[in-house]
Motif scaffolding. Structure first.
Motif, PDB file in Angstrom:
ATOM      1  N   ILE A   1       0.752  -1.218   0.002  1.00  0.00           N
ATOM      2  CA  ILE A   1      -0.314  -0.314  -0.129  1.00  0.00           C
ATOM      3  C   ILE A   1       0.514   1.008   0.034  1.00  0.00           C
ATOM      4  CG2 ILE A   1      -1.256   1.285   1.430  1.00  0.00           C
ATOM      5  CD1 ILE A   1      -3.202  -1.201   2.083  1.00  0.00           C
ATOM      6  N   LEU A   2       1.821   1.376   1.406  1.00  0.00           N
ATOM      7  CA  LEU A   2       2.604   2.744   0.758  1.00  0.00           C
ATOM      8  C   LEU A   2       2.767   2.190  -0.595  1.00  0.00           C
ATOM      9  CD1 LEU A   2       4.617   4.740   2.203  1.00  0.00           C
ATOM     10  CD2 LEU A   2       6.290   3.103   3.273  1.00  0.00           C
ATOM     11  N   VAL A   3       3.559   1.421  -1.501  1.00  0.00           N
ATOM     12  CA  VAL A   3       5.032   1.493  -2.534  1.00  0.00           C
ATOM     13  C   VAL A   3       3.859   1.294  -3.653  1.00  0.00           C
ATOM     14  CG1 VAL A   3       5.556   0.376  -4.335  1.00  0.00           C
ATOM     15  CG2 VAL A   3       5.981  -0.319  -2.124  1.00  0.00           C
ATOM     16  N   SER A   4       2.152   1.677  -3.258  1.00  0.00           N
ATOM     17  CA  SER A   4       1.357   2.180  -4.452  1.00  0.00           C
ATOM     18  C   SER A   4       1.231   3.924  -3.570  1.00  0.00           C
ATOM     19  CB  SER A   4      -0.139   1.437  -4.179  1.00  0.00           C
ATOM     20  OG  SER A   4      -1.121   1.652  -4.871  1.00  0.00           O
ATOM     21  N   ILE A   5       1.419   4.118  -2.930  1.00  0.00           N
ATOM     22  CA  ILE A   5       0.900   4.913  -2.247  1.00  0.00           C
ATOM     23  C   ILE A   5       2.297   6.261  -2.861  1.00  0.00           C
ATOM     24  CG2 ILE A   5       0.539   7.441  -0.868  1.00  0.00           C
ATOM     25  CD1 ILE A   5      -0.848   5.054   0.707  1.00  0.00           C
ATOM     26  N   LEU A   6       3.248   6.051  -3.535  1.00  0.00           N
ATOM     27  CA  LEU A   6       4.956   6.676  -3.377  1.00  0.00           C
ATOM     28  C   LEU A   6       4.381   6.566  -5.151  1.00  0.00           C
ATOM     29  CD1 LEU A   6       7.193   4.782  -1.288  1.00  0.00           C
ATOM     30  CD2 LEU A   6       6.194   7.950  -1.411  1.00  0.00           C
ATOM     31  N   ALA A   7       4.131   5.476  -5.649  1.00  0.00           N
ATOM     32  CA  ALA A   7       3.959   5.340  -7.205  1.00  0.00           C
ATOM     33  C   ALA A   7       2.664   6.123  -8.035  1.00  0.00           C
ATOM     34  CB  ALA A   7       3.789   4.058  -7.604  1.00  0.00           C
ATOM     35  N   ILE A   8       1.653   6.853  -7.022  1.00  0.00           N
ATOM     36  CA  ILE A   8       1.161   7.676  -7.806  1.00  0.00           C
ATOM     37  C   ILE A   8       1.860   8.925  -7.595  1.00  0.00           C
ATOM     38  CG2 ILE A   8      -1.163   8.717  -7.241  1.00  0.00           C
ATOM     39  CD1 ILE A   8      -2.089   6.036  -5.757  1.00  0.00           C
ATOM     40  N   LEU A   9       2.458   9.150  -6.949  1.00  0.00           N
ATOM     41  CA  LEU A   9       2.805  11.115  -6.656  1.00  0.00           C
ATOM     42  C   LEU A   9       3.795  11.038  -7.858  1.00  0.00           C
ATOM     43  CD1 LEU A   9       3.775  11.009  -2.940  1.00  0.00           C
ATOM     44  CD2 LEU A   9       1.474  12.069  -4.306  1.00  0.00           C
ATOM     45  N   LEU A  10       4.975   9.364  -7.929  1.00  0.00           N
ATOM     46  CA  LEU A  10       5.759   9.807  -8.592  1.00  0.00           C
ATOM     47  C   LEU A  10       5.682   9.270 -10.472  1.00  0.00           C
ATOM     48  CD1 LEU A  10       8.734   7.779  -7.331  1.00  0.00           C
ATOM     49  CD2 LEU A  10       8.720   9.518  -7.852  1.00  0.00           C
TER      50      LEU A  10
ATOM     51  N   PHE B   1       6.864   1.937 -20.951  1.00  0.00           N
ATOM     52  CA  PHE B   1       7.682   1.556 -19.611  1.00  0.00           C
ATOM     53  C   PHE B   1       8.679   2.093 -18.631  1.00  0.00           C
ATOM     54  CE2 PHE B   1       7.671  -1.019 -23.172  1.00  0.00           C
ATOM     55  CZ  PHE B   1       8.065  -2.410 -23.092  1.00  0.00           C
ATOM     56  N   PHE B   2       8.276   3.392 -19.117  1.00  0.00           N
ATOM     57  CA  PHE B   2       9.045   4.708 -17.537  1.00  0.00           C
ATOM     58  C   PHE B   2       8.389   4.966 -16.504  1.00  0.00           C
ATOM     59  CE2 PHE B   2      10.405   8.590 -15.624  1.00  0.00           C
ATOM     60  CZ  PHE B   2      12.125   8.015 -15.436  1.00  0.00           C
ATOM     61  N   VAL B   3       6.914   5.391 -16.492  1.00  0.00           N
ATOM     62  CA  VAL B   3       5.779   6.128 -16.318  1.00  0.00           C
ATOM     63  C   VAL B   3       5.819   4.657 -15.017  1.00  0.00           C
ATOM     64  CG1 VAL B   3       3.628   7.438 -16.106  1.00  0.00           C
ATOM     65  CG2 VAL B   3       5.870   7.880 -17.349  1.00  0.00           C
ATOM     66  N   ALA B   4       5.121   4.273 -16.382  1.00  0.00           N
ATOM     67  CA  ALA B   4       4.435   2.529 -14.922  1.00  0.00           C
ATOM     68  C   ALA B   4       5.759   1.713 -14.867  1.00  0.00           C
ATOM     69  CB  ALA B   4       3.118   1.740 -16.060  1.00  0.00           C
ATOM     70  N   ALA B   5       6.095   1.141 -15.255  1.00  0.00           N
ATOM     71  CA  ALA B   5       6.721  -0.346 -15.536  1.00  0.00           C
ATOM     72  C   ALA B   5       7.687  -0.076 -14.274  1.00  0.00           C
ATOM     73  CB  ALA B   5       7.467  -1.310 -16.562  1.00  0.00           C
ATOM     74  N   PHE B   6       8.679   1.516 -15.011  1.00  0.00           N
ATOM     75  CA  PHE B   6      10.198   1.619 -13.958  1.00  0.00           C
ATOM     76  C   PHE B   6       9.843   1.643 -12.663  1.00  0.00           C
ATOM     77  CE2 PHE B   6      12.723   4.683 -13.256  1.00  0.00           C
ATOM     78  CZ  PHE B   6      14.035   4.114 -12.625  1.00  0.00           C
ATOM     79  N   THR B   7       8.237   3.330 -12.926  1.00  0.00           N
ATOM     80  CA  THR B   7       7.995   3.411 -11.544  1.00  0.00           C
ATOM     81  C   THR B   7       7.272   2.344 -10.485  1.00  0.00           C
ATOM     82  OG1 THR B   7       7.542   5.193 -12.622  1.00  0.00           O
ATOM     83  CG2 THR B   7       6.824   5.100 -10.134  1.00  0.00           C
ATOM     84  N   GLU B   8       6.679   1.568 -10.865  1.00  0.00           N
ATOM     85  CA  GLU B   8       5.655   0.856 -10.134  1.00  0.00           C
ATOM     86  C   GLU B   8       6.755  -0.230  -9.753  1.00  0.00           C
ATOM     87  OE1 GLU B   8       2.310  -0.658 -11.935  1.00  0.00           O
ATOM     88  OE2 GLU B   8       1.765   1.286 -12.367  1.00  0.00           O
ATOM     89  N   GLU B   9       7.400  -0.876 -10.730  1.00  0.00           N
ATOM     90  CA  GLU B   9       8.350  -2.184 -10.146  1.00  0.00           C
ATOM     91  C   GLU B   9       9.694  -2.100  -9.655  1.00  0.00           C
ATOM     92  OE1 GLU B   9       7.111  -5.572 -10.520  1.00  0.00           O
ATOM     93  OE2 GLU B   9       5.135  -4.050 -11.524  1.00  0.00           O
ATOM     94  N   GLY B  10      10.569  -0.654  -9.940  1.00  0.00           N
ATOM     95  CA  GLY B  10      11.165  -0.527  -9.435  1.00  0.00           C
ATOM     96  C   GLY B  10      10.924   0.664  -7.635  1.00  0.00           C
ATOM     97  N   LEU B  11      10.572   0.450  -7.403  1.00  0.00           N
ATOM     98  CA  LEU B  11       9.722   1.034  -6.246  1.00  0.00           C
ATOM     99  C   LEU B  11       9.754  -0.170  -5.291  1.00  0.00           C
ATOM    100  CD1 LEU B  11       7.401   4.249  -6.304  1.00  0.00           C
ATOM    101  CD2 LEU B  11       9.430   4.278  -5.306  1.00  0.00           C
ATOM    102  N   LYS B  12       9.018  -1.122  -6.077  1.00  0.00           N
ATOM    103  CA  LYS B  12       8.557  -2.244  -4.854  1.00  0.00           C
ATOM    104  C   LYS B  12       9.837  -3.249  -5.280  1.00  0.00           C
ATOM    105  CE  LYS B  12       4.222  -3.126  -7.692  1.00  0.00           C
ATOM    106  NZ  LYS B  12       3.701  -4.303  -8.924  1.00  0.00           N
ATOM    107  N   SER B  13      10.734  -3.248  -6.120  1.00  0.00           N
ATOM    108  CA  SER B  13      12.360  -3.641  -5.633  1.00  0.00           C
ATOM    109  C   SER B  13      12.998  -3.303  -5.015  1.00  0.00           C
ATOM    110  CB  SER B  13      12.451  -4.197  -6.906  1.00  0.00           C
ATOM    111  OG  SER B  13      13.411  -2.711  -7.670  1.00  0.00           O
TER     112      SER B  13
ATOM    113  N   THR C   1      -4.239  -3.367  -4.830  1.00  0.00           N
ATOM    114  CA  THR C   1      -5.584  -2.788  -3.672  1.00  0.00           C
ATOM    115  C   THR C   1      -5.962  -1.504  -4.207  1.00  0.00           C
ATOM    116  OG1 THR C   1      -5.471  -4.299  -2.159  1.00  0.00           O
ATOM    117  CG2 THR C   1      -6.979  -2.923  -1.196  1.00  0.00           C
ATOM    118  N   ILE C   2      -4.850  -0.852  -3.506  1.00  0.00           N
ATOM    119  CA  ILE C   2      -4.696   0.916  -3.573  1.00  0.00           C
ATOM    120  C   ILE C   2      -4.950   1.249  -4.961  1.00  0.00           C
ATOM    121  CG2 ILE C   2      -4.049   2.840  -3.092  1.00  0.00           C
ATOM    122  CD1 ILE C   2      -5.083   1.747  -0.784  1.00  0.00           C
ATOM    123  N   GLU C   3      -4.505   0.426  -6.645  1.00  0.00           N
ATOM    124  CA  GLU C   3      -4.808   1.124  -8.042  1.00  0.00           C
ATOM    125  C   GLU C   3      -5.868   0.257  -7.939  1.00  0.00           C
ATOM    126  OE1 GLU C   3      -1.567   0.152 -11.242  1.00  0.00           O
ATOM    127  OE2 GLU C   3      -3.337  -2.138 -10.583  1.00  0.00           O
ATOM    128  N   ASN C   4      -6.686  -0.386  -8.017  1.00  0.00           N
ATOM    129  CA  ASN C   4      -7.927  -0.809  -8.138  1.00  0.00           C
ATOM    130  C   ASN C   4      -9.027   0.120  -6.775  1.00  0.00           C
ATOM    131  OD1 ASN C   4      -7.850  -3.479  -9.292  1.00  0.00           O
ATOM    132  ND2 ASN C   4      -8.798  -4.280  -7.923  1.00  0.00           N
TER     133      ASN C   4
END
Length: 243
Positions: free
Chosen positions: A42-51, A72-84, A116-119
């Motif tokens: 959930i925390l990652v999702s909130i950070l991803a939304i802002l970025l 690839f950058f806005v969605a994939a890099f941001t979301e998977e990068g933050l998760k990792s 969950t947050i994304e949904n």
């Protein structure tokens, strides 16, 4: 109506939480620990939304290049990068991470918190009369896709964790844990965004590929978990030292 939207957003997540929890049959992880990783998601999702909002504003491209940038950058890099960035250091220090399957289990729980947050956000933005259709689509495609990316990430984190420490090549698994989910996610979003008629066929083939490759990884580690469990059980009966 907000309760209705919330229920639509959360129901597929609950289903997949149950699915992966019961997939871990032989040495279940502590429920509170699973909740902890879910909350991290959930925390990652909130950070991803802002970025993502910030990076979207920086988009200077148009046409196919703009689509590649968003996918690839806005969605994939941001979301998977933050998760990792959050998952890898936390997971490698976790004393409960003691078998290969755990890397996938914890990675999936983090991704489900994210989903969950994304949904909720997607459904809140949709017209009420179309919310059920969107919820079904996301429940069948978007939430499972987050799980598939998470399996890849957790799989390679486990390969790093349980490789021999004197293996000079083990660091490549941490690189794979970051890069491969980003690429898989980017391709997923790109196919959805290009809008060509034939893209739906490519997308279906790609979804089948994602499920096949990643469920094989999950089943492989589930089998290791089963073998490990019975080996420990047999040693315990014989009075041998349990490793």
């Amino acid at each position: 109506m907000k309760i209705y939207i919330l229920a639509l957003a959360v129901l597929p997540v609950i289903f997949f939480v149950g699915w992966i929890y019961f997939k871990d049959r032989y040495e279940k992880e502590p429920p509170l620990k699973l909740i902890e990783y879910f909350l991290l998601g959930i925390l990652v999702s909130i950070l991803a939304i802002l970025l993502e909002f910030y990076f979207s504003k920086l988009n200077i491209f148009s046409g196919i290049m703009g689509t590649l940038y968003i996918a690839f950058f806005v969605a994939a890099f941001t979301e998977e990068g933050l998760k990792s960035i959050i998952l890898i250091p936390v997971l490698l220090k976790d004393k409960n991470f003691n078998e290969k399957l755990d890397g996938i289990i914890y990675s999936i729980f983090l991704s489900l918190g994210f989903a969950t947050i994304e949904n909720i956000i997607y459904l809140m933005r949709e017209r009420l009369d179309l919310s059920f259709e969107l919820a079904v689509t996301r429940g069948l495609i978007s939430v499972p896709s987050h799980i598939m990316f998470a399996i890849t990430m957790g799989y390679y984190i486990s390969k790093y964790k349980f490789s021999k420490e004197d293996d000079n090549g083990r660091n490549k698994y941490l690189i794979y844990a970051v890069i491969i989910p980003i690429l898989l996610h980017g391709v997923f979003d790109f196919i959805l965004m290009i809008g060509y008629r034939w893209a739906i066929i490519v997308f279906i083939v790609y979804i089948i590929f994602l499920w096949k490759v990643n469920l094989d990884k999950l089943d492989r580690y589930a089998l290791y978990s089963k073998i490990r469990f019975y080996k420990r059980k047999n040693k315990s009966r014989k009075g041998d030292k349990i490793d």
